[in-house]
Enzyme design. Structure first.
Site, PDB file in Angstrom:
ATOM      1  N   HIS A 139     -12.515  -0.982   4.797  1.00  0.00           N
ATOM      2  CA  HIS A 139     -11.185  -0.949   4.998  1.00  0.00           C
ATOM      3  C   HIS A 139     -10.477  -0.049   6.236  1.00  0.00           C
ATOM      4  CE1 HIS A 139      -6.960  -0.653   2.174  1.00  0.00           C
ATOM      5  NE2 HIS A 139      -6.732  -0.524   3.500  1.00  0.00           N
TER       6      HIS A 139
ATOM      7  N   HIS B 185      -1.343   5.822   7.469  1.00  0.00           N
ATOM      8  CA  HIS B 185      -3.053   4.573   7.186  1.00  0.00           C
ATOM      9  C   HIS B 185      -2.687   3.694   8.272  1.00  0.00           C
ATOM     10  CE1 HIS B 185      -5.640   2.220   4.895  1.00  0.00           C
ATOM     11  NE2 HIS B 185      -4.266   1.019   5.316  1.00  0.00           N
TER      12      HIS B 185
ATOM     13  N   HIS C 158      -6.086   1.111   9.800  1.00  0.00           N
ATOM     14  CA  HIS C 158      -7.097   0.467  10.396  1.00  0.00           C
ATOM     15  C   HIS C 158      -8.170  -0.420  11.283  1.00  0.00           C
ATOM     16  CE1 HIS C 158      -4.422  -2.505   7.749  1.00  0.00           C
ATOM     17  NE2 HIS C 158      -5.058  -1.893   6.269  1.00  0.00           N
TER      18      HIS C 158
ATOM     19  N   GLU D 237       1.017  -1.223   0.117  1.00  0.00           N
ATOM     20  CA  GLU D 237       0.003   0.212   0.058  1.00  0.00           C
ATOM     21  C   GLU D 237       0.854   1.438  -0.418  1.00  0.00           C
ATOM     22  OE1 GLU D 237      -4.337  -0.868   2.014  1.00  0.00           O
ATOM     23  OE2 GLU D 237      -3.100  -1.171   2.938  1.00  0.00           O
TER      24      GLU D 237
END
Ligand code: MN
Length: 236
Positions: free
Chosen positions: A163, A93, A95, A74
């Protein structure tokens, strides 16, 4: 010691300790010497990242020096946002469990506390399905990264359907502040919604509360790095 490599280590360690990153998720810092490059770990669990794991990447998402290490699939999240947003110096980034319910339902993520106003009033939602149809729900190429960067627009936070979330800032202390307090806001909103109708901030209150003092932003960074016994000299 390279300042940006150290900042990548600090961000990874702090954001694990604060419950944002686990075995997955990543944080990067743009190069001060060359704005067309950024620093990101090789594919590695965030808590284990050390300076020697941090690699330099170009705006195509390729490592500047050839490597046999595994890379985060990613990394295009980072390269495409840095390309589109010259003001952004650091990206995370993740989750985090606090955020995920808002990526899985239509419940809008709105500020419910002063610090929570870091979310902004209109939090953009990127849905990979709209442009790319069925995918594995990773951001694995420049086209997907670019689409995400465009959805982020001028915001600090973009939610990603089914996501997670991606956040940007102008320095590591600000990034950690925005990541931690957007997640705490989501947790508060979620818990309150189980009890009844939630009294969220208005748009005007969100604007007023969202003008954070640098001293407030730095306070969290000082605490979180101190708790971990880390040197918190940063590039901000
Ligand atoms: Mn992801």
């Amino acid at each position: 010691m390279n300042q940006e490599r150290n900042d990548v280590v600090l961000l990874n360690r702090v954001l694990v300790a604060e419950g944002i990153l686990d075995a997955f998720g990543h944080a990067s810092v743009r190069s001060a010497a060359d704005p067309g490059r950024f620093f990101l770990s090789r594919s590695h669990a965030p808590e284990l990242v050390e300076e020697r794991d941090v690699l330099e990447f170009d705006m195509k998402g390729d490592p500047v020096e050839p490597t046999k290490e595994n890379l985060y699939s990613e990394r295009f999240i980072h390269s495409e946002i840095y390309k589109l947003r010259p003001d952004v110096m650091t990206i995370c980034h993740h989750h985090a469990p606090a955020i995920l319910p808002f990526c899985l339902t239509d419940l809008a993520l709105k500020p419910v506390t002063q610090l929570g106003a870091t979310t902004g009033w209109n939090v953009p939602m990127w849905d990979s399905r709209k442009k790319f149809g069925a995918t594995n729900h990773l951001v694995t190429n420049a086209d997907e990264g670019r689409d995400l960067a465009e959805a982020l627009g001028e915001h600090h936070l973009v939610l990603m359907r089914r996501h997670g979330a991606t956040l940007v800032a102008s320095n590591p202390a600000e990034l950690a502040f925005r990541v931690v307090y957007s997640a705490k806001n989501a947790e508060n909103l979620y818990r309150a919604s189980l009890l009844g109708k939630v009294d969220c901030f208005t748009e005007e209150e969100t604007r007023l509360a969202g003008q954070f003092r640098q001293a407030s932003i730095q306070r969290g960074w000082n605490l979180w790095t101190r708790k971990l016994g880390l040197n918190n000299r940063t590039s901000n």
